[in-house]
Design a protein around this motif. Structure first.
Motif, PDB file in Angstrom:
ATOM      1  N   ASN A  98       0.668  12.940   6.382  1.00  0.00           N
ATOM      2  CA  ASN A  98      -0.515  12.148   6.716  1.00  0.00           C
ATOM      3  C   ASN A  98      -0.371  10.709   6.246  1.00  0.00           C
ATOM      4  N   ILE A  99       0.199  10.519   5.065  1.00  0.00           N
ATOM      5  CA  ILE A  99       0.440   9.164   4.553  1.00  0.00           C
ATOM      6  C   ILE A  99       1.405   8.433   5.474  1.00  0.00           C
ATOM      7  N   SER A 100       2.459   9.117   5.906  1.00  0.00           N
ATOM      8  CA  SER A 100       3.419   8.495   6.822  1.00  0.00           C
ATOM      9  C   SER A 100       2.745   8.096   8.129  1.00  0.00           C
ATOM     10  N   SER A 101       1.881   8.953   8.649  1.00  0.00           N
ATOM     11  CA  SER A 101       1.158   8.635   9.887  1.00  0.00           C
ATOM     12  C   SER A 101       0.239   7.434   9.691  1.00  0.00           C
ATOM     13  N   LEU A 102      -0.456   7.406   8.573  1.00  0.00           N
ATOM     14  CA  LEU A 102      -1.352   6.294   8.266  1.00  0.00           C
ATOM     15  C   LEU A 102      -0.578   4.983   8.167  1.00  0.00           C
ATOM     16  N   PRO A 151       0.814  -1.209   0.000  1.00  0.00           N
ATOM     17  CA  PRO A 151       0.000   0.000   0.000  1.00  0.00           C
ATOM     18  C   PRO A 151       0.853   1.266   0.000  1.00  0.00           C
ATOM     19  N   SER A 152       2.038   1.192   0.580  1.00  0.00           N
ATOM     20  CA  SER A 152       2.900   2.363   0.647  1.00  0.00           C
ATOM     21  C   SER A 152       3.218   2.890  -0.751  1.00  0.00           C
ATOM     22  N   HIS A 153       3.546   1.995  -1.658  1.00  0.00           N
ATOM     23  CA  HIS A 153       3.895   2.376  -3.027  1.00  0.00           C
ATOM     24  C   HIS A 153       2.717   3.061  -3.720  1.00  0.00           C
ATOM     25  N   GLU A 154       1.511   2.509  -3.561  1.00  0.00           N
ATOM     26  CA  GLU A 154       0.336   3.087  -4.212  1.00  0.00           C
ATOM     27  C   GLU A 154       0.008   4.475  -3.682  1.00  0.00           C
ATOM     28  N   LEU A 155       0.352   4.737  -2.424  1.00  0.00           N
ATOM     29  CA  LEU A 155       0.081   6.051  -1.838  1.00  0.00           C
ATOM     30  C   LEU A 155       1.167   7.071  -2.169  1.00  0.00           C
ATOM     31  N   ARG A 156       2.404   6.632  -2.128  1.00  0.00           N
ATOM     32  CA  ARG A 156       3.513   7.580  -2.289  1.00  0.00           C
ATOM     33  C   ARG A 156       3.828   7.938  -3.742  1.00  0.00           C
ATOM     34  N   THR A 157       3.663   7.003  -4.664  1.00  0.00           N
ATOM     35  CA  THR A 157       4.027   7.264  -6.061  1.00  0.00           C
ATOM     36  C   THR A 157       3.260   8.440  -6.665  1.00  0.00           C
TER      37      THR A 157
END
Length: 164
Positions: free
Chosen positions: A45-49, A1-7
């Motif tokens: 926010n993504i990092s917190s999630l 999920p990290s890749h899908e959010l950060r890219t």
């Protein structure tokens, strides 16, 4: 999920950098900076999630016994060195041990102290307290930062599930 959010966020940030370098675009002053600030907030926010997701799936075997007193003392010392104009008071019981993840405890402390650094006035004092209460520990970090009406200071209002 990290890749899908950060890219996608990385792509947006890259395009913003290109826009900043080109003077020929007819964009209202401040617009690109506003978008950049929001992209930065989204990244945090993504990092917190992702940290919350990491907490939910963490297994007890990955937790270790930590002297949280020493971790907190070291982070408070670093905070004082970075912001020397701010009055920082610490009341930290010695040898308070918890079972946890050093990485996540440090993430929490650095996030809180970083928010204080960014969002509270330079003359507001900071008070860090760690107390041993029976078989548990209580950490409180207070600052003079602004709260609007209706905002809560209870972590339970922000986190709904804890790993036992």
């Amino acid at each position: 999920p990290s890749h899908e959010l950060r890219t996608p966020l990385t792509v947006i940030t890259g395009y913003l950098d290109l826009i900043k370098k080109r003077d020929c675009l007819n964009i209202e002053p401040g617009t690109v900076e506003s978008i950049s600030k929001e992209a930065f907030r989204l990244d945090r926010n993504i990092s917190s999630l992702l940290t919350m997701l990491e907490l939910e799936i963490m297994e007890d075997v990955s937790l270790v016994s930590l002297n949280i007193s020493e971790l907190i003392k070291a982070e408070v010392l670093s905070f004082k060195e970075i912001k020397t104009t701010r009055k920082v008071v610490s009341e930290i019981d010695t040898d308070v041990w918890v079972r946890g993840s050093e990485e996540l405890v440090l993430k929490l402390l650095r996030n809180i102290l970083g928010n204080i650094r960014r969002h509270s006035s330079l003359d507001s004092s900071v008070k860090v307290k760690l107390k041993r209460i029976d078989e548990s520990a209580e950490l409180s970090i207070e600052d003079g930062g602004p709260l609007s009406n209706g905002q809560s200071l209870k972590i339970e209002d922000y986190l709904t599930q804890f790993n036992s």
